[in-house]
Design a protein around this motif. Structure first.
Motif, PDB file in Angstrom:
ATOM      1  N   LEU A 108       0.821  -1.202   0.000  1.00 48.49           N
ATOM      2  CA  LEU A 108       0.000   0.000   0.000  1.00 48.49           C
ATOM      3  C   LEU A 108       0.863   1.264   0.000  1.00 48.49           C
ATOM      4  CD1 LEU A 108      -2.524  -1.526   2.543  1.00 48.49           C
ATOM      5  CD2 LEU A 108      -3.066  -0.881   0.187  1.00 48.49           C
ATOM      6  N   GLY A 109       0.477   2.259   0.795  1.00 41.88           N
ATOM      7  CA  GLY A 109       1.218   3.514   0.806  1.00 41.88           C
ATOM      8  C   GLY A 109       0.800   4.387   1.969  1.00 41.88           C
ATOM      9  N   TYR A 110       1.024   5.673   1.821  1.00 49.24           N
ATOM     10  CA  TYR A 110       0.819   6.597   2.936  1.00 49.24           C
ATOM     11  C   TYR A 110      -0.652   6.810   3.302  1.00 49.24           C
ATOM     12  CZ  TYR A 110       5.406   8.231   4.369  1.00 49.24           C
ATOM     13  OH  TYR A 110       6.662   8.311   4.926  1.00 49.24           O
ATOM     14  N   VAL A 111      -1.587   6.537   2.389  1.00 51.52           N
ATOM     15  CA  VAL A 111      -2.988   6.681   2.779  1.00 51.52           C
ATOM     16  C   VAL A 111      -3.283   5.755   3.958  1.00 51.52           C
ATOM     17  CG1 VAL A 111      -5.394   6.527   2.073  1.00 51.52           C
ATOM     18  CG2 VAL A 111      -3.678   7.283   0.421  1.00 51.52           C
ATOM     19  N   HIS A 112      -2.868   4.506   3.834  1.00 46.39           N
ATOM     20  CA  HIS A 112      -3.115   3.559   4.914  1.00 46.39           C
ATOM     21  C   HIS A 112      -2.269   3.859   6.153  1.00 46.39           C
ATOM     22  CE1 HIS A 112      -5.650   1.179   2.305  1.00 46.39           C
ATOM     23  NE2 HIS A 112      -5.952   0.434   3.355  1.00 46.39           N
ATOM     24  N   SER A 113      -1.029   4.254   5.947  1.00 47.11           N
ATOM     25  CA  SER A 113      -0.186   4.607   7.096  1.00 47.11           C
ATOM     26  C   SER A 113      -0.834   5.715   7.928  1.00 47.11           C
ATOM     27  CB  SER A 113       1.194   5.064   6.618  1.00 47.11           C
ATOM     28  OG  SER A 113       1.903   4.002   6.035  1.00 47.11           O
ATOM     29  N   MET A 114      -1.420   6.670   7.252  1.00 41.57           N
ATOM     30  CA  MET A 114      -2.036   7.803   7.942  1.00 41.57           C
ATOM     31  C   MET A 114      -3.418   7.445   8.501  1.00 41.57           C
ATOM     32  SD  MET A 114      -0.851  10.785   5.244  1.00 41.57           S
ATOM     33  CE  MET A 114      -1.663  12.128   6.131  1.00 41.57           C
ATOM     34  N   ALA A 115      -4.188   6.664   7.749  1.00 48.52           N
ATOM     35  CA  ALA A 115      -5.516   6.265   8.224  1.00 48.52           C
ATOM     36  C   ALA A 115      -5.418   5.388   9.465  1.00 48.52           C
ATOM     37  CB  ALA A 115      -6.263   5.536   7.115  1.00 48.52           C
ATOM     38  N   HIS A 116      -4.399   4.522   9.507  1.00 47.10           N
ATOM     39  CA  HIS A 116      -4.233   3.667  10.685  1.00 47.10           C
ATOM     40  C   HIS A 116      -4.091   4.487  11.966  1.00 47.10           C
ATOM     41  CE1 HIS A 116      -2.554   0.146   8.070  1.00 47.10           C
ATOM     42  NE2 HIS A 116      -3.870   0.170   8.097  1.00 47.10           N
ATOM     43  N   GLN A 117      -3.422   5.620  11.861  1.00 52.00           N
ATOM     44  CA  GLN A 117      -3.197   6.439  13.064  1.00 52.00           C
ATOM     45  C   GLN A 117      -4.481   7.118  13.515  1.00 52.00           C
ATOM     46  OE1 GLN A 117      -0.423   5.287  13.837  1.00 52.00           O
ATOM     47  NE2 GLN A 117      -0.110   4.661  11.707  1.00 52.00           N
ATOM     48  N   LEU A 118      -5.295   7.532  12.562  1.00 54.21           N
ATOM     49  CA  LEU A 118      -6.583   8.130  12.922  1.00 54.21           C
ATOM     50  C   LEU A 118      -7.471   7.103  13.615  1.00 54.21           C
ATOM     51  CD1 LEU A 118      -7.147  10.015   9.567  1.00 54.21           C
ATOM     52  CD2 LEU A 118      -6.862  11.128  11.783  1.00 54.21           C
ATOM     53  N   GLY A 119      -7.452   5.874  13.104  1.00 52.14           N
ATOM     54  CA  GLY A 119      -8.237   4.826  13.733  1.00 52.14           C
ATOM     55  C   GLY A 119      -7.728   4.475  15.112  1.00 52.14           C
ATOM     56  N   GLY A 120      -6.404   4.453  15.259  1.00 42.66           N
ATOM     57  CA  GLY A 120      -5.821   4.097  16.539  1.00 42.66           C
ATOM     58  C   GLY A 120      -6.048   5.143  17.613  1.00 42.66           C
ATOM     59  N   LEU A 121      -5.957   6.427  17.245  1.00 42.19           N
ATOM     60  CA  LEU A 121      -6.081   7.498  18.236  1.00 42.19           C
ATOM     61  C   LEU A 121      -7.536   7.829  18.556  1.00 42.19           C
ATOM     62  CD1 LEU A 121      -4.498   9.534  19.962  1.00 42.19           C
ATOM     63  CD2 LEU A 121      -4.621  11.135  18.040  1.00 42.19           C
ATOM     64  N   TYR A 122      -8.383   7.840  17.509  1.00 41.92           N
ATOM     65  CA  TYR A 122      -9.764   8.293  17.711  1.00 41.92           C
ATOM     66  C   TYR A 122     -10.803   7.178  17.570  1.00 41.92           C
ATOM     67  CZ  TYR A 122      -7.576  12.847  16.581  1.00 41.92           C
ATOM     68  OH  TYR A 122      -6.775  13.963  16.539  1.00 41.92           O
ATOM     69  N   ASN A 123     -10.372   5.956  17.231  1.00 39.86           N
ATOM     70  CA  ASN A 123     -11.298   4.839  17.004  1.00 39.86           C
ATOM     71  C   ASN A 123     -12.294   5.161  15.887  1.00 39.86           C
ATOM     72  OD1 ASN A 123     -12.210   2.215  17.524  1.00 39.86           O
ATOM     73  ND2 ASN A 123     -13.801   2.930  18.916  1.00 39.86           N
ATOM     74  N   LEU A 124     -11.772   5.668  14.765  1.00 39.94           N
ATOM     75  CA  LEU A 124     -12.611   6.073  13.639  1.00 39.94           C
ATOM     76  C   LEU A 124     -12.750   4.943  12.625  1.00 39.94           C
ATOM     77  CD1 LEU A 124     -11.169   9.663  13.043  1.00 39.94           C
ATOM     78  CD2 LEU A 124     -13.304   9.042  14.196  1.00 39.94           C
ATOM     79  N   PRO A 125     -13.805   4.978  11.799  1.00 40.16           N
ATOM     80  CA  PRO A 125     -13.984   3.949  10.767  1.00 40.16           C
ATOM     81  C   PRO A 125     -12.895   4.040   9.700  1.00 40.16           C
ATOM     82  CG  PRO A 125     -15.659   5.653  10.559  1.00 40.16           C
ATOM     83  CD  PRO A 125     -14.946   5.911  11.841  1.00 40.16           C
ATOM     84  N   HIS A 126     -12.226   2.922   9.461  1.00 34.99           N
ATOM     85  CA  HIS A 126     -11.054   2.887   8.588  1.00 34.99           C
ATOM     86  C   HIS A 126     -11.378   3.324   7.159  1.00 34.99           C
ATOM     87  CE1 HIS A 126      -7.285   1.527   6.868  1.00 34.99           C
ATOM     88  NE2 HIS A 126      -7.930   0.683   6.086  1.00 34.99           N
ATOM     89  N   GLY A 127     -12.476   2.823   6.615  1.00 31.25           N
ATOM     90  CA  GLY A 127     -12.800   3.142   5.233  1.00 31.25           C
ATOM     91  C   GLY A 127     -13.051   4.624   5.019  1.00 31.25           C
ATOM     92  N   GLN A 152       6.149   5.585  11.065  1.00 34.54           N
ATOM     93  CA  GLN A 152       6.627   4.287  11.539  1.00 34.54           C
ATOM     94  C   GLN A 152       5.823   3.116  10.959  1.00 34.54           C
ATOM     95  OE1 GLN A 152       9.433   4.501  13.343  1.00 34.54           O
ATOM     96  NE2 GLN A 152       9.151   6.716  13.114  1.00 34.54           N
ATOM     97  N   ASP A 153       4.738   3.415  10.284  1.00 38.26           N
ATOM     98  CA  ASP A 153       3.839   2.371   9.783  1.00 38.26           C
ATOM     99  C   ASP A 153       4.448   1.699   8.547  1.00 38.26           C
ATOM    100  OD1 ASP A 153       0.532   1.793   9.983  1.00 38.26           O
ATOM    101  OD2 ASP A 153       1.466   1.359   8.058  1.00 38.26           O
ATOM    102  N   VAL A 154       4.390   0.360   8.510  1.00 32.45           N
ATOM    103  CA  VAL A 154       5.063  -0.377   7.429  1.00 32.45           C
ATOM    104  C   VAL A 154       4.439  -0.119   6.067  1.00 32.45           C
ATOM    105  CG1 VAL A 154       5.883  -2.207   8.947  1.00 32.45           C
ATOM    106  CG2 VAL A 154       3.672  -2.463   7.802  1.00 32.45           C
ATOM    107  N   CYS A 155       3.181   0.295   6.018  1.00 31.12           N
ATOM    108  CA  CYS A 155       2.530   0.502   4.721  1.00 31.12           C
ATOM    109  C   CYS A 155       3.185   1.614   3.904  1.00 31.12           C
ATOM    110  CB  CYS A 155       1.047   0.806   4.916  1.00 31.12           C
ATOM    111  SG  CYS A 155       0.081  -0.598   5.515  1.00 31.12           S
ATOM    112  N   ARG A 156       3.865   2.534   4.591  1.00 30.18           N
ATOM    113  CA  ARG A 156       4.466   3.661   3.879  1.00 30.18           C
ATOM    114  C   ARG A 156       5.631   3.232   2.981  1.00 30.18           C
ATOM    115  NH1 ARG A 156       7.978   2.937   7.778  1.00 30.18           N
ATOM    116  NH2 ARG A 156      10.041   3.889   7.618  1.00 30.18           N
ATOM    117  N   LEU A 157       6.202   2.051   3.246  1.00 28.40           N
ATOM    118  CA  LEU A 157       7.458   1.660   2.602  1.00 28.40           C
ATOM    119  C   LEU A 157       7.349   1.531   1.093  1.00 28.40           C
ATOM    120  CD1 LEU A 157       8.656  -1.028   5.188  1.00 28.40           C
ATOM    121  CD2 LEU A 157       9.447   1.340   4.956  1.00 28.40           C
ATOM    122  N   THR A 158       6.136   1.296   0.575  1.00 31.32           N
ATOM    123  CA  THR A 158       5.980   1.125  -0.871  1.00 31.32           C
ATOM    124  C   THR A 158       5.269   2.309  -1.520  1.00 31.32           C
ATOM    125  OG1 THR A 158       4.072  -0.271  -0.310  1.00 31.32           O
ATOM    126  CG2 THR A 158       6.106  -1.385  -0.936  1.00 31.32           C
TER     127      THR A 158
END
Length: 382
Positions: free
Chosen positions: A258-277, A358-364
C-alpha cells in the motif's frame, strides 16, 4: 528479481456459496471451530448462522463474538484464551474486516504464544496459525484473503500492522447474499476502502503486471458499481460485482502493498477509534496529489479506469482528472468532506504524523514524504 504472489488456497464467490463452508472445514481437518464475529447483536446472529452450517456438516463450534469495530490487542488475547479453553482446532471468521483481523490475531497467539503486540511488523509469525476460513459480509477490506491483520494497541493508541504470509486464510468466502443488508454508509465506506487498496497498489513501488491487472479492473468495477450498491443495496448482482472488485483489490495490495494513505488512516483509527474506510476515503485524494508528481502516467490510467476522457490530455492533466474523479465519487456516495467532521484535532497532527512515519505501509509509497509533508496532508484533509 523473484516475485511471490500470496492468495488463499480456495476462494468461494457467488450467491449461496457460504453453504459450502462445512465441507471446506472438514477438508481442512477441523473438528471444532472457534467462530469469531463482531461485538454486536448482528455479529452474534451471523455467528449463530455459521454454527448451524458447521454443525450440519458434523463439526462442533464455539463462538467468540468479541471483535470491536477496530479490533484490539485485548480482544485478540481473550479470543486466544477461549480457543484453547474450548479445545478448538480451527477458526472461522464471519463479518467485515474487524472480525477477520481479530481472527487472524487470535490464531497467531493461539499457535505462537506470547502477546499479539510481539508480532507487529513483517514476517514474525514463525509457526503460522490454525486452519482459517473467512466469511466476508462487506465489500471493502479484503481481509478475507490477505496476509495482513491490523490490531489496535490499546496502550499506545496506534494501529499495529502485522504482515506475514503464514496468516493468509485457507478459504475465503464472498457470498453477496450476506452483503445485501449492509446500510448505505457502511457500503460507501467499505467500497472506498477497496478503491484505496486498488489505487495504492497500482502506484506502489512493488507493482507488477499481475497486480496492475487486478488493481485496474477493481477500479473499473468500483467506479461503476459502488454508487449502485449504495443506492440499491438489495440488488444481489451489484453486491456480487462489488465482492469481485474488493477481492481483486485485495489481490493487488496483498502482493504490491500500500502507501501513505493507509499509514495515515491507521493512526486516525488508533487514536480516535474512527472507521477505517472513511479515513481512507478522505485522505486518498490528498495523498495522491503528492504521488501524482512522481508517476502521472499511472494516474492517467486510473482516470481512464474511472471513466474519465483523457485521450487528448497530457499525463499531468489526466492525473488531475483522476484526483477529481476520486473526490467526486466520495462526495456522490456521502463520504464526509473532511477529518474535522470525524473529530480529528489540529493539536494531534504532529503525533499522528510521527506514528504514520513508523507504519510499514508507507514503505511502498511511490514518493518519499517527510513528517512535515504528512502533517500538511493531514491539515489539508481536515
Amino acid at each position: 528479481m523473484t516475485y511471490t504472489y500470496l492468495n488463499p488456497k480456495i476462494a468461494l464467490m457467488g450467491a449461496g456459496c457460504v453453504k459450502e463452508i462445512g465441507k471446506q472445514a472438514k477438508e481442512l481437518g477441523g473438528t471444532k471451530a472457534l467462530i469469531v464475529s463482531g461485538k454486536s447483536r448482528h455479529g452474534e446472529e451471523l455467528a449463530g448462522d455459521i454454527r448451524k452450517i458447521l454443525e450440519a456438516a458434523g463439526l462442533k463450534a464455539a463462538i467468540f463474538a468479541g471483535a470491536e469495530p477496530n479490533p484490539t490487542d485485548s480482544s485478540a488475547m481473550e479470543g486466544a484464551e477461549i480457543y484453547k479453553k474450548e479445545n478448538c482446532d480451527m477458526i472461522v471468521a464471519v463479518g467485515g474486516g474487524s472480525p477477520m483481523d481479530c481472527a487472524k490475531a487470535v490464531g497467531i497467539v493461539a499457535k505462537n504464544g506470547g502477546m499479539i503486540n510481539d508480532y507487529e511488523g513483517i514476517g514474525k509469525v514463525t509457526k503460522g496459525i490454525p486452519p482459517l476460513i473467512t466469511v466476508n459480509t462487506t465489500a471493502g477490506t479484503a481481509s478475507e484473503m490477505t496476509s495482513f491483520t491490523i490490531i489496535t494497541d490499546t496502550e499506545r493508541h496506534i494501529k499495529m500492522a502485522i504482515v506475514d504470509p503464514r496468516i493468509t486464510p485457507d478459504v475465503a468466502v464472498n457470498d453477496p447474499e450476506l452483503m445485501v443488508s449492509m446500510p448505505p454508509a457502511l457500503t460507501a465506506a467499505t467500497g472506498m476502502d477497496a478503491l484505496t487498496h486498488a489505487v495504492e497498489a497500482y502506484v506502489s513501488t512493488m507493482a507488477t503486471p499481475t497486480t496492475d491487472a487486478a488493481a485496474i479492473k477493481a477500479i473499473e468495477l468500483i467506479s461503476k458499481y459502488l454508487p449502485e450498491a449504495v443506492a440499491h443495496g438489495e440488488d444481489v448482482r451489484t453486491r456480487d460485482m462489488m465482492a469481485h472488485a474488493e477481492y481483486l483489490a485485495g489481490i493487488a495490495f496483498n502482493n504490491a502493498s500500500l502507501g501513505y494513505v493507509h499509514s495515515m488512516a491507521h493512526q486516525l483509527g488508533g487514536l480516535y477509534n474512527l472507521p477505517h474506510g472513511v479515513c481512507n476515503a478522505i485522505l486518498l485524494p490528498y495523498v495522491e496529489m503528492y504521488n501524482k508528481e512522481i508517476c502521472p502516467e499511472r494516474f492517467a490510467d486510473i482516470a481512464k479506469a474511472m471513466g474519465e476522457k483523457v485521450e487528448d490530455l497530457s499525463p499531468e492533466e489526466a492525473a488531475d482528472k483522476a484526483i477529481a474523479a476520486i473526490k467526486k465519487l466520495a462526495s456522490d456516495i456521502g463520504i464526509p468532506s473532511g477529518l474535522k467532521e470525524l473529530g480529528a484535532r489540529e493539536e494531534d497532527l504532529e503525533l499522528l504524523a510521527e506514528n504514520a512515519m513508523q507504519d510499514v505501509c508507507r514503505l511502498t509509497n511511490p514518493r518519499e514524504l517527510s513528517k512535515e509533508d504528512v502533517i500538511e496532508i493531514y491539515r489539508k484533509a481536515m
